[in-house]
Enzyme design. Sequence first.
Site, PDB file in Angstrom:
ATOM      1  N   TYR A  85      37.096  28.495 -12.179  1.00 53.02           N
ATOM      2  CA  TYR A  85      37.039  27.310 -13.034  1.00 53.02           C
ATOM      3  C   TYR A  85      37.392  27.712 -14.451  1.00 53.02           C
ATOM      4  CZ  TYR A  85      34.953  23.025 -14.978  1.00 53.02           C
ATOM      5  OH  TYR A  85      34.730  21.829 -15.619  1.00 53.02           O
TER       6      TYR A  85
ATOM      7  N   ARG B 200       0.800  -1.233   0.000  1.00 56.07           N
ATOM      8  CA  ARG B 200       0.000   0.000   0.000  1.00 56.07           C
ATOM      9  C   ARG B 200       0.833   1.284   0.000  1.00 56.07           C
ATOM     10  NH1 ARG B 200      -3.931  -0.304   4.745  1.00 56.07           N
ATOM     11  NH2 ARG B 200      -2.514  -1.893   5.573  1.00 56.07           N
TER      12      ARG B 200
ATOM     13  N   GLY C 147       9.989  -3.751  11.615  1.00 55.50           N
ATOM     14  CA  GLY C 147      10.772  -2.708  10.960  1.00 55.50           C
ATOM     15  C   GLY C 147       9.960  -1.519  10.510  1.00 55.50           C
TER      16      GLY C 147
ATOM     17  N   LYS D  43      31.530  28.749  -1.497  1.00 51.42           N
ATOM     18  CA  LYS D  43      31.844  27.327  -1.616  1.00 51.42           C
ATOM     19  C   LYS D  43      33.327  27.106  -1.400  1.00 51.42           C
ATOM     20  CE  LYS D  43      33.608  25.328  -4.793  1.00 51.42           C
ATOM     21  NZ  LYS D  43      34.172  24.812  -6.036  1.00 51.42           N
TER      22      LYS D  43
ATOM     23  N   THR E  15       4.181 -14.229  10.371  1.00 49.19           N
ATOM     24  CA  THR E  15       5.098 -13.729  11.404  1.00 49.19           C
ATOM     25  C   THR E  15       5.767 -14.864  12.190  1.00 49.19           C
ATOM     26  OG1 THR E  15       3.180 -13.470  12.857  1.00 49.19           O
ATOM     27  CG2 THR E  15       3.928 -11.501  11.704  1.00 49.19           C
TER      28      THR E  15
HETATM   29  C1  UD1 Z   1       0.296  -8.835  13.257  1.00 45.66           C
HETATM   30  C2  UD1 Z   1      -0.273  -9.716  14.350  1.00 45.66           C
HETATM   31  C3  UD1 Z   1      -1.539  -9.077  14.915  1.00 45.66           C
HETATM   32  C4  UD1 Z   1      -1.234  -7.679  15.415  1.00 45.66           C
HETATM   33  C5  UD1 Z   1      -0.610  -6.848  14.289  1.00 45.66           C
HETATM   34  C6  UD1 Z   1      -0.152  -5.521  14.821  1.00 45.66           C
HETATM   35  C7  UD1 Z   1       0.347 -11.943  13.661  1.00 45.66           C
HETATM   36  C8  UD1 Z   1      -0.131 -13.231  13.091  1.00 45.66           C
HETATM   37  N1  UD1 Z   1      -0.568 -11.017  13.802  1.00 45.66           N
HETATM   38  O1  UD1 Z   1      -0.677  -8.737  12.221  1.00 45.66           O
HETATM   39  O2  UD1 Z   1      -2.026  -9.855  15.983  1.00 45.66           O
HETATM   40  O3  UD1 Z   1      -2.424  -7.055  15.881  1.00 45.66           O
HETATM   41  O4  UD1 Z   1       0.542  -7.527  13.777  1.00 45.66           O
HETATM   42  O5  UD1 Z   1       0.237  -4.718  13.748  1.00 45.66           O
HETATM   43  O6  UD1 Z   1       1.495 -11.816  13.996  1.00 45.66           O
HETATM   44  N2  UD1 Z   1       6.326  -9.923   8.392  1.00 45.66           N
HETATM   45  C9  UD1 Z   1       7.411 -10.661   7.996  1.00 45.66           C
HETATM   46  N3  UD1 Z   1       7.216 -11.859   7.417  1.00 45.66           N
HETATM   47  C10 UD1 Z   1       5.972 -12.377   7.220  1.00 45.66           C
HETATM   48  C11 UD1 Z   1       4.863 -11.605   7.631  1.00 45.66           C
HETATM   49  C12 UD1 Z   1       5.068 -10.391   8.217  1.00 45.66           C
HETATM   50  O7  UD1 Z   1       8.551 -10.243   8.164  1.00 45.66           O
HETATM   51  O8  UD1 Z   1       5.880 -13.490   6.684  1.00 45.66           O
HETATM   52  C13 UD1 Z   1       6.550  -8.625   9.017  1.00 45.66           C
HETATM   53  C14 UD1 Z   1       5.914  -7.491   8.276  1.00 45.66           C
HETATM   54  O9  UD1 Z   1       6.808  -6.933   7.330  1.00 45.66           O
HETATM   55  C15 UD1 Z   1       5.614  -6.519   9.379  1.00 45.66           C
HETATM   56  C16 UD1 Z   1       5.344  -7.412  10.584  1.00 45.66           C
HETATM   57  O10 UD1 Z   1       5.926  -8.662  10.262  1.00 45.66           O
HETATM   58  O11 UD1 Z   1       6.736  -5.713   9.677  1.00 45.66           O
HETATM   59  C17 UD1 Z   1       3.873  -7.590  10.881  1.00 45.66           C
HETATM   60  O12 UD1 Z   1       3.217  -8.072   9.746  1.00 45.66           O
HETATM   61  P1  UD1 Z   1       1.792  -7.545   9.298  1.00 45.66           P
HETATM   62  O13 UD1 Z   1       1.349  -8.307   8.103  1.00 45.66           O
HETATM   63  O14 UD1 Z   1       1.796  -6.090   9.256  1.00 45.66           O
HETATM   64  O15 UD1 Z   1       0.930  -7.925  10.586  1.00 45.66           O
HETATM   65  P2  UD1 Z   1      -0.274  -8.894  10.674  1.00 45.66           P
HETATM   66  O16 UD1 Z   1       0.187 -10.277  10.411  1.00 45.66           O
HETATM   67  O17 UD1 Z   1      -1.371  -8.365   9.853  1.00 45.66           O
END
Ligand code: UD1
Length: 461
Positions: free
Chosen positions: A391, A16, A103, A355, A81
């Site tokens: 220059y 997004r 991050g 400069k 995650t």
């Molecule tokens: C996650 C939580 C949710 C919480 C929310 C808060 C889980 C399953 N859910 O939601 O309970 O309310 O965060 O924002 O954890 N990322 C990876 N690899 C992946 C997936 C995600 O590195 O495979 C990173 C994303 O880049 C991001 C962070 O993990 O920085 C969270 O991922 P995002 O998809 O935003 O969160 P949700 O899974 O929707």
Amino acid sequence: MKAVDVVIMAAGKGTRMHSSMPKVLQQLGGKPLVGHVIDTARALSARHTVVITGHGAEEVEAALAGQPGLRFVRQMPQLGTGHALQQAAPVLPEDGITVVLSGDVPLTQADTLQDLIDATRGEQLALLTLEMTDPSGYGRIVRQADGSVQAIVEHKDASEAQRAIREIYSGIMAVPTRLLLPWLQRLRNDNAQQEYYLTDVVKFAVADGHAVVARVLRDPVQVAGVNTPVQLAELERAYQLRTAHALMVQGVRLRDPSRLDVRGELTCGRDVEIDVNCVFQGRVELGDKVRIGANCVLSNVRIEAEAVLQPFTCVDGGSEGVTVGPRAAVGPFARLRPGAQLGADVHVGNFVEIKNATLADGAKANHLAYLGDATVGERVNYGAGSITANYDGANKHRTVIEADVHVGSNCVLVAPITLGSGGTIGAGSTITKSTEPQSLTVVRAKQVSIPNWTRPAKLKK
Ligand code: UD1
Ligand code: CA
């Protein structure tokens, strides 16, 4: 106390943002989002900081390559995650506490995390949670009748009753690593998104009879993530206000804290005053009683005590830096470029560009002038419209103007050249040879006047 190991999840795509740049490299306060998270890890004295990369992994790793003490783990493909943490598991020592951060959540404060780490007491799972008026999309904190945490249920998997819960999981947890590692092995993806949810570790903790503590945060900015340019701009403002308040607490007078932009490191002495709409980039140091007028853009510069920058002054110190000496007066509409070094009481006025040039104490260039690759002595007066022709189309050459020289208006000083001390250069001169001390040098046609001159008249047809 157990050692703290931080895992920063940064593998997600950031669809997004509609950007070709990986989301965690988008800038907030002049620093990538993930850079803020790394700084927080540093403030916690983390033993290991592991960054999980995936989308744009090479770009992210390259951007962070200069930072000491980071480890990178790749997650390909991104299966959730929990799957992300599984990739980090091999580099997490059992004896530590793992703190999970994202991050794209830049403004979490170290003391909030330290509270969370303390809440584990070295032996239990601690979650950072938040009450939201609109919790949709987030994982809900499901509690038992006695208030104890039972599970985190993701929005897409939640029942109507669970969706009514307003306490959500922030995405941040602290957990003893020796508990975390076996839980990670038990994760399944039999859920609405077919992802490995890190949040399922709560169920395992409860099933194993381990307490789960939730710390409820009151300040949503600290756990706010960036998914869209709008959210990025909102967090940028929050960050700038936080920075402005910190400066004011130290005594800096900001004319309007909502019109300040610090995109780097700004350090201020006592009684510094900053007017509206100023931008500070890189490293900027302001000495005691320095005053910065409205609409100045300053990067990589040291401004010494009591100097005044008038409105609309641009200073770009680049990698060489710029220094402005004590009591100097610069602007309005002045431009200082890399290597400009102004001594005490120097005056640089409107539409003057400097400069790679040193101006010794008391030198003045007050209007419409250029000084490049020059060494300017004490008390030199450099006239309006004069320039150093530094220059020759191939190489740059130096101009030396010794102390007390007076350069008239509209002179061209063709470098390399030295103007001897105390000398005077007549207005409108193009100087191509060095001049002697105390001499007057004028290079221009003698003025001629023809009396009773009649202008030509139009020819009659
Ligand atoms: C996650 C939580 C949710 C919480 C929310 C808060 C889980 C399953 N859910 O939601 O309970 O309310 O965060 O924002 O954890 N990322 C990876 N690899 C992946 C997936 C995600 O590195 O495979 C990173 C994303 O880049 C991001 C962070 O993990 O920085 C969270 O991922 P995002 O998809 O935003 O969160 P949700 O899974 O929707
Ligand atoms: Ca997701």
